[in-house]
Write a protein that holds these residues in place. Sequence first.
Motif, short mmCIF file in Angstrom:
data_model
loop_
_atom_site.label_atom_id
_atom_site.label_comp_id
_atom_site.label_asym_id
_atom_site.label_seq_id
_atom_site.Cartn_x
_atom_site.Cartn_y
_atom_site.Cartn_z
N ASN A 1 0.82 -1.21 0.00
CA ASN A 1 0.00 0.00 0.00
C ASN A 1 0.86 1.26 0.00
O ASN A 1 0.48 2.26 -0.58
CB ASN A 1 -0.95 -0.01 1.19
N THR A 2 2.01 1.19 0.65
CA THR A 2 2.92 2.33 0.62
C THR A 2 3.32 2.63 -0.81
O THR A 2 3.29 3.76 -1.27
CB THR A 2 4.18 2.02 1.46
N TYR A 3 3.71 1.56 -1.50
CA TYR A 3 4.10 1.76 -2.89
C TYR A 3 2.94 2.31 -3.71
O TYR A 3 3.07 3.25 -4.47
CB TYR A 3 4.60 0.45 -3.51
N ARG A 4 1.77 1.67 -3.52
CA ARG A 4 0.65 1.99 -4.40
C ARG A 4 0.14 3.40 -4.19
O ARG A 4 -0.15 4.13 -5.13
CB ARG A 4 -0.47 0.98 -4.15
N HIS A 5 0.03 3.83 -2.92
CA HIS A 5 -0.62 5.12 -2.66
C HIS A 5 0.35 6.25 -2.43
O HIS A 5 -0.04 7.41 -2.52
CB HIS A 5 -1.56 4.99 -1.46
N VAL A 6 1.61 5.94 -2.12
CA VAL A 6 2.55 7.02 -1.83
C VAL A 6 3.64 7.12 -2.89
O VAL A 6 3.84 8.18 -3.49
CB VAL A 6 3.19 6.82 -0.43
#
Lengths: 371, 415
Positions: free
Chosen positions: A278-283
């Motif tokens: 999720n870090t990769y995807r949203h940030v």
Amino acid sequence: MKRFSTDRLWSIAVLTPSVILLAVFVYGFIFRTAYTSLTDWGNDPAQAFSLTPIIRFIGLQNYHDLFTSSLNSRFRQDLVSTLFFTVFFIAGCLILGLGMALLLDRNPKAEGLWRTIFLFPMSLSFIVTGTIWRWMLQPQGGLNQLFHLDPATNGWLTSRESIWSFDWNKIPLITAVVVGLALLWVAWRAVRDGQRTRTWVAAGCAALLLLWALVIGPNVKLLPSPELHGFNIAFIGIIIAAVWQMSGYTMALYLAGLRGIPEELREASRVDGANEWNTYRHVIFPLLAPITLSAMIILGHISLKIFDLVFAMTGPDNGPTDVPALLMYITSFRQNALAVGAAIGTVLLLLVAVIIIPYLASQFRTQEGHA
Amino acid sequence: MKKSIKNALVITAALGLTAQALAANKIEIFSWWAGDEGPALAALIKLYEQKYPTVKVDNATVTGGAGTNAKAVLKTRMLGGDPPDSFQAHAGQELTGTWVVADRMEDLSSLYKSEGWASKFPKAVIDLISYKGGIYSVPVDVHRSNVMWYVPANLKKWGVSVPKTWAEMLTTCNTLKAKGVAAPLVMGENWTQQMVWESIATAMLGPQGWNNLWNGKLKFTDPKVVDTFTMYGKVLDCANKDASGLSWQQATDRVLSGQSAFNIMGDWAAGYMTTTKKLKPGTGFAWSPSPGTSGTFIMLADSFGLPKGAKDRTEVLNWLKVLGSKEGQDAFNPLKGSIAARTDSNLSKYGAYSRSAAKDWKSNTIVGSMVHGAAAPESFTSGFGSINDAFVSSHDAKAAAQASQDLATQARIGM
């Protein structure tokens, strides 16, 4: 007096030569080529290389012939091939480049060495890359031998198969439908944003285009007989070589982008309870978007004007792997049809301009915004 | 101190003058003969330098197979008003259809008269390099394009003989396929495929019919020409599917290794097999005219001319005299692997294949090769490559014939 300070004079003096050279050797020659493409230079062999050639102005006839004459189907196949090549080349470089950058971003052992290895292919010229890959992809060559593949069925560069074929005659129809749907989407966005006029204009145009596509479009024929063009399987070999050459470049871009993301942001997302993905995807990925755009622009114009790689890998006479730049060379210097060659060149320039100009415009706009 | 500067200036000026005086006696020879063909050109230049020791020869070679790069360089130089003193061009339409029609070449008729060449070169060759009554170049070598190569031992092993017609070729092909030879005929990249069509067309139309194609008396849409494409399609079914990835050398290698039985290639293949592969002509490899073309010699020739505005006209005329002389041709051709364009050459200097080709050269009907720029203008030959490519994929004989006719009209053949 301030206007003529020494600094200013110096800067003018230093810049003038390159401005003059650019004006003559870039813009002057573009203009000359565009003008040549509107003439009949070379259509009559007796005039092609005459000392005092009689060159007549014939307007857009050469362009008309390129897109509709039965003798120029190779040009149309080349255009289709270029579009497919561009899509797969850019996608391949972005995915592979991003993958390698993500791996390196995790600080593996001997990171510098890996970086050099990944970046190394870019230091070769396309001619060298092409020659190496030509050896590897030959029917009796390296890859087939290495994996014990049957040379008769694994023609990497020699396949004559074509997939996703469509009829060139349907180009006006397809264009109308695509543009119509795009306008519908614009209209829908406008409805959401509550812009009345915009909605009506876009919806009206879309309706007109789609109506045209339904009623008149199917009967429009560019050519007397159907002409199929598609994605030639033989291009896969060339795409592999091109991706091998340029993915290191996208890796370098992405790695720089990843390193530029402050550690606080990642920590913040972790604190908010986001897992790695999720870090990769949203940030992280949204922050890399501008880099993706720059990479697409650079790769896009390389792929549109590609010449040397194809020349080295399959030579100038192999239809299934032909590209417009090669055809331009052959038309001008072998067929002696200089005006038609210039027309192909101009079409290429326009294609590159379609990619570059919106990018430049957006760049200028953001720069002004910052200033 | 001042004096020494003055002296230096005088000396430099004097040196400049002598350099200029020397430079007046020079000649620039533009060709694409490098690599294997380099020594042959060097032998010619050496002969020229022996005869004219004061002339400095500038060997302006641009490398690249069959002149692909050299021709582009030549064209930009000519357009830019900087013609080389003498340049290489395939004899025939490549010369006349590009440079002579553009009024860029000098008429060499008087040279032919003074050297007595009219009786030394075959009439068919002089016709090829003539345009509206003038003769425009001096042919230095001759190659044959309709030769079929094979390995006698392999044919014996398979129990087949050399086919004499294309119909026989198809039967032989089926026999060989039954014996496990997947591709009895091997082809290479585009231009070598076109050479096969050229052989088929000459066989099926006859030499006169072939010539009529190029003077406009026979249309490509004629049923007889459509038949040549139909036959070509059947022959393609006998051939390897990976042709476009092979150079002509690699195609020859497949015949030598026994993967394929036959290959149609120009006679430079003889040089490759004798010199590079160290095979004995007659036993290691053998040859015959391509099926149906016995008695016909499809020729291509390299020639040099005198462009208008050449800076060193006298030297060029001397160079052309050396090229056209018996001595010059016999110095050049044994090394190049070609035969002399003159019919009176000294055959003892040539290899076994060349001697047989030279014999045919004197007795056969000579026609020009389309692929190698003798029969058709460059605009046609170049476009025909695309037609061939489309045909290899589609096998549509009618469409190929129609496209060829459209191309012929565009290239103003027969007009």
